[in-house]
Scaffold this motif. Structure first.
Motif, PDB file in Angstrom:
ATOM      1  N   UNK A   1       7.326   8.907  38.208  1.00  0.00           N
ATOM      2  CA  UNK A   1       7.611   7.480  38.016  1.00  0.00           C
ATOM      3  C   UNK A   1       6.313   6.667  37.960  1.00  0.00           C
ATOM      4  N   UNK A   2       5.368   7.002  38.817  1.00  0.00           N
ATOM      5  CA  UNK A   2       4.086   6.292  38.807  1.00  0.00           C
ATOM      6  C   UNK A   2       3.325   6.556  37.498  1.00  0.00           C
ATOM      7  N   UNK A   3       3.413   7.822  37.025  1.00  0.00           N
ATOM      8  CA  UNK A   3       2.733   8.148  35.767  1.00  0.00           C
ATOM      9  C   UNK A   3       3.337   7.383  34.601  1.00  0.00           C
ATOM     10  N   UNK A   4       4.664   7.311  34.551  1.00  0.00           N
ATOM     11  CA  UNK A   4       5.327   6.580  33.464  1.00  0.00           C
ATOM     12  C   UNK A   4       5.011   5.092  33.530  1.00  0.00           C
ATOM     13  N   UNK A   5       4.981   4.550  34.735  1.00  0.00           N
ATOM     14  CA  UNK A   5       4.633   3.140  34.870  1.00  0.00           C
ATOM     15  C   UNK A   5       3.220   2.877  34.358  1.00  0.00           C
ATOM     16  N   UNK A   6       2.299   3.816  34.650  1.00  0.00           N
ATOM     17  CA  UNK A   6       0.922   3.650  34.192  1.00  0.00           C
ATOM     18  C   UNK A   6       0.849   3.723  32.666  1.00  0.00           C
ATOM     19  N   UNK A   7       1.612   4.664  32.061  1.00  0.00           N
ATOM     20  CA  UNK A   7       1.614   4.781  30.596  1.00  0.00           C
ATOM     21  C   UNK A   7       2.148   3.516  29.952  1.00  0.00           C
ATOM     22  N   UNK A   8       3.259   2.995  30.501  1.00  0.00           N
ATOM     23  CA  UNK A   8       3.834   1.768  29.954  1.00  0.00           C
ATOM     24  C   UNK A   8       2.851   0.609  30.068  1.00  0.00           C
ATOM     25  N   UNK A   9       2.189   0.532  31.231  1.00  0.00           N
ATOM     26  CA  UNK A   9       1.224  -0.548  31.412  1.00  0.00           C
ATOM     27  C   UNK A   9       0.062  -0.424  30.430  1.00  0.00           C
ATOM     28  N   UNK A  10      -0.420   0.823  30.207  1.00  0.00           N
ATOM     29  CA  UNK A  10      -1.517   1.010  29.257  1.00  0.00           C
ATOM     30  C   UNK A  10      -1.088   0.673  27.837  1.00  0.00           C
ATOM     31  N   UNK A  11       0.138   1.074  27.463  1.00  0.00           N
ATOM     32  CA  UNK A  11       0.632   0.743  26.123  1.00  0.00           C
ATOM     33  C   UNK A  11       0.758  -0.769  25.933  1.00  0.00           C
ATOM     34  N   UNK A  12       1.243  -1.439  26.944  1.00  0.00           N
ATOM     35  CA  UNK A  12       1.346  -2.893  26.855  1.00  0.00           C
ATOM     36  C   UNK A  12      -0.035  -3.536  26.722  1.00  0.00           C
ATOM     37  N   UNK A  13      -1.001  -2.972  27.457  1.00  0.00           N
ATOM     38  CA  UNK A  13      -2.351  -3.506  27.352  1.00  0.00           C
ATOM     39  C   UNK A  13      -2.942  -3.236  25.968  1.00  0.00           C
ATOM     40  N   UNK A  14      -2.678  -2.035  25.423  1.00  0.00           N
ATOM     41  CA  UNK A  14      -3.157  -1.726  24.075  1.00  0.00           C
ATOM     42  C   UNK A  14      -2.545  -2.660  23.035  1.00  0.00           C
ATOM     43  N   UNK A  15      -1.254  -2.915  23.163  1.00  0.00           N
ATOM     44  CA  UNK A  15      -0.589  -3.843  22.247  1.00  0.00           C
ATOM     45  C   UNK A  15      -1.192  -5.243  22.355  1.00  0.00           C
ATOM     46  N   UNK A  16      -1.497  -5.627  23.587  1.00  0.00           N
ATOM     47  CA  UNK A  16      -2.093  -6.950  23.783  1.00  0.00           C
ATOM     48  C   UNK A  16      -3.484  -7.016  23.146  1.00  0.00           C
ATOM     49  N   UNK A  17      -4.244  -5.933  23.288  1.00  0.00           N
ATOM     50  CA  UNK A  17      -5.583  -5.901  22.678  1.00  0.00           C
ATOM     51  C   UNK A  17      -5.480  -6.000  21.165  1.00  0.00           C
ATOM     52  N   UNK A  18      -4.570  -5.234  20.570  1.00  0.00           N
ATOM     53  CA  UNK A  18      -4.400  -5.278  19.116  1.00  0.00           C
ATOM     54  C   UNK A  18      -3.920  -6.642  18.654  1.00  0.00           C
ATOM     55  N   UNK A  19      -3.034  -7.253  19.419  1.00  0.00           N
ATOM     56  CA  UNK A  19      -2.514  -8.561  19.030  1.00  0.00           C
ATOM     57  C   UNK A  19      -3.597  -9.633  19.093  1.00  0.00           C
ATOM     58  N   UNK A  20      -4.496  -9.504  20.052  1.00  0.00           N
ATOM     59  CA  UNK A  20      -5.539 -10.510  20.188  1.00  0.00           C
ATOM     60  C   UNK A  20      -6.671 -10.321  19.168  1.00  0.00           C
ATOM     61  N   UNK A  21      -7.002  -9.050  18.874  1.00  0.00           N
ATOM     62  CA  UNK A  21      -8.161  -8.808  17.998  1.00  0.00           C
ATOM     63  C   UNK A  21      -7.780  -8.672  16.532  1.00  0.00           C
ATOM     64  N   UNK A  22      -6.567  -8.191  16.231  1.00  0.00           N
ATOM     65  CA  UNK A  22      -6.087  -7.983  14.853  1.00  0.00           C
ATOM     66  C   UNK A  22      -7.084  -7.185  14.013  1.00  0.00           C
TER      67      UNK A  22
ATOM     68  N   UNK B   1     -12.708  -0.305  22.682  1.00  0.00           N
ATOM     69  CA  UNK B   1     -13.216   0.411  21.510  1.00  0.00           C
ATOM     70  C   UNK B   1     -12.222   1.463  21.026  1.00  0.00           C
ATOM     71  N   UNK B   2     -11.575   2.156  21.971  1.00  0.00           N
ATOM     72  CA  UNK B   2     -10.617   3.185  21.569  1.00  0.00           C
ATOM     73  C   UNK B   2      -9.429   2.585  20.847  1.00  0.00           C
ATOM     74  N   UNK B   3      -8.916   1.473  21.331  1.00  0.00           N
ATOM     75  CA  UNK B   3      -7.741   0.854  20.718  1.00  0.00           C
ATOM     76  C   UNK B   3      -8.080   0.267  19.349  1.00  0.00           C
ATOM     77  N   UNK B   4      -9.203  -0.399  19.265  1.00  0.00           N
ATOM     78  CA  UNK B   4      -9.575  -1.058  18.007  1.00  0.00           C
ATOM     79  C   UNK B   4     -10.049  -0.051  16.963  1.00  0.00           C
TER      80      UNK B   4
END
Length: 379
Positions: free
Chosen positions: A67-88, A119-122
């Motif tokens: 459960x902790x691992x899945x929560x971390x993955x979801x949080x990282x994905x949300x952060x990646x989406x936020x990075x992509x949305x902000x930087x385009x 850098x990895x996300x962009x």
């Protein structure tokens, strides 16, 4: 005194010990004091671990970890989406490295994310983000490129890069291309539709050369003088070495004139096994065809309306027209012959050829002219 922290296995052992004391008749307070915990701690432990065995405890711990691992993955994905949305900055949009670098800097300032993750996300390497180009003085190289471009007006940056290497410049072809584009020297690209060299039964139409003097290709090029008078040029090419053997300029030229132009070439270079030509009357004349057979040369005539079967010679004719005929204005055929002969020496001894691994057809004569971009001395 520091508070003792019990592991889940220790908690399970203490609960069982308290349950045994309660079964023996002790009350909750005395049983808890005997193991060194408070009543509140006992009730909290029983609410969480009551009725569990070692197997259930191990399963619960694995579920908590998952459960902790899945929560971390979801949080990282949300952060990646936020990075992509902000930087385009999707790479598919064709952004340059500098634009991606600016996107990383902007995103990190706004979201306070780490450099590695951003850098990895962009899609930008960290080395590219941290790279700082060293200032260099390219003025001398630019002048050398411009000088070669003036002297060889129809060469592209690849041939110019090879000529720079001959002169002693140690420069990458990509840098030559960059400076070439910055100076606006690139030529317009021509895209021609390529036809097949095979019949419907997959047999090859065109005989392919395998050694020098295997196949010669001959053809005519037509042009006009400054007074509007037409003249013809007979071009002779060795298809294997790509060496232009001759370009003969005449106002008129029949089959006898073609034989007269070929005779000194046969003495100088030897007789080829085949001579390829189109179906023009000068080449199809029986006098010429019969003479070639008598001297041991097999004539090859392409299919009517298929000049692409004589592709090597057609390519050479196009180069001759672009680099000489379209750039010069001749008043007499003698003047045209002199200029074309000078260009022919350059074509055979200096001009890099892509099919020959960027070497000229006769590369040994490059040693006679180390400074290609020097003053032009026409003889």
């Amino acid at each position: 005194m520091a508070r003792k922290r019990h592991s889940d296995e220790d908690v399970l052992k203490l609960l069982r010990e308290i349950e045994l004391k309660l079964t023996a008749g002790d009350d909750v307070a005395s049983a808890c004091r005997s193991v060194g915990i408070s009543d509140a701690t006992y009730y909290n432990w029983r609410r969480r671990f009551g009725g569990m065995g070692r197997a259930q405890l191990s399963e619960m711990k694995s579920l908590e970890k998952e459960n902790a691992r899945l929560k971390k993955i979801v949080a990282e994905l949300e952060l990646d989406k936020l990075i992509l949305r902000e930087s385009k900055p999707p790479k598919a949009q064709g952004l340059t490295t500098e634009e991606l670098r600016q996107a990383v800097i902007y995103t990190r300032q706004k979201l306070a994310t780490s450099e590695r993750r951003t850098c990895r996300v962009i899609g930008l390497a960290r080395s590219s983000l941290q790279y700082r180009p060293a200032p260099r003085d390219d003025d001398a190289l630019r002048l050398a490129i411009i000088s070669l471009a003036k002297q060889y007006g129809r060469y592209g940056y690849r041939k110019i890069a090879e000529l720079l290497h001959v002169e002693g410049w140690k420069v990458n072809h990509k840098k030559v291309e960059r400076l070439w584009r910055e100076e606006g020297l690139q030529l317009p690209q021509r895209h021609k539709k390529r036809k097949r060299l095979y019949h419907k039964d997959s047999s090859i139409i065109r005989l392919r050369p395998t050694h020098p003097n295997h196949v010669w290709a001959i053809d005519f090029v037509h042009d006009k003088l400054s007074n509007g008078r037409s003249y013809k040029m007979l071009t002779v090419l060795d298809e294997f070495t790509r060496q232009a053997l001759a370009v003969v300029v005449r106002t008129k030229m029949g089959s006898d004139d073609v034989l007269e132009a070929l005779y000194p070439l046969l003495l100088r270079h030897g007789s080829p096994e085949y001579i390829r030509s189109d179906n023009g009357p000068e080449f199809a004349a029986e006098a010429m065809q019969g003479w070639l057979r008598r001297v041991g040369i097999k004539p090859i005539r392409i299919y009517p309306g298929s000049p692409w079967e004589n592709g090597y010679n057609e390519r050479f004719n196009g180069t001759l027209r672009r680099e000489v005929l379209n750039a010069e204005w001749f008043t007499t055929t003698k003047q045209a012959q002199i200029v074309i002969n000078h260009w022919l020496r350059q074509y055979n001894h200096t001009r890099p050829h892509q099919a020959l691994n960027m070497r000229p057809p006769v590369p040994e004569t490059l040693l006679e002219k180390p400074m290609i971009s020097g003053p032009d001395t026409r003889g």
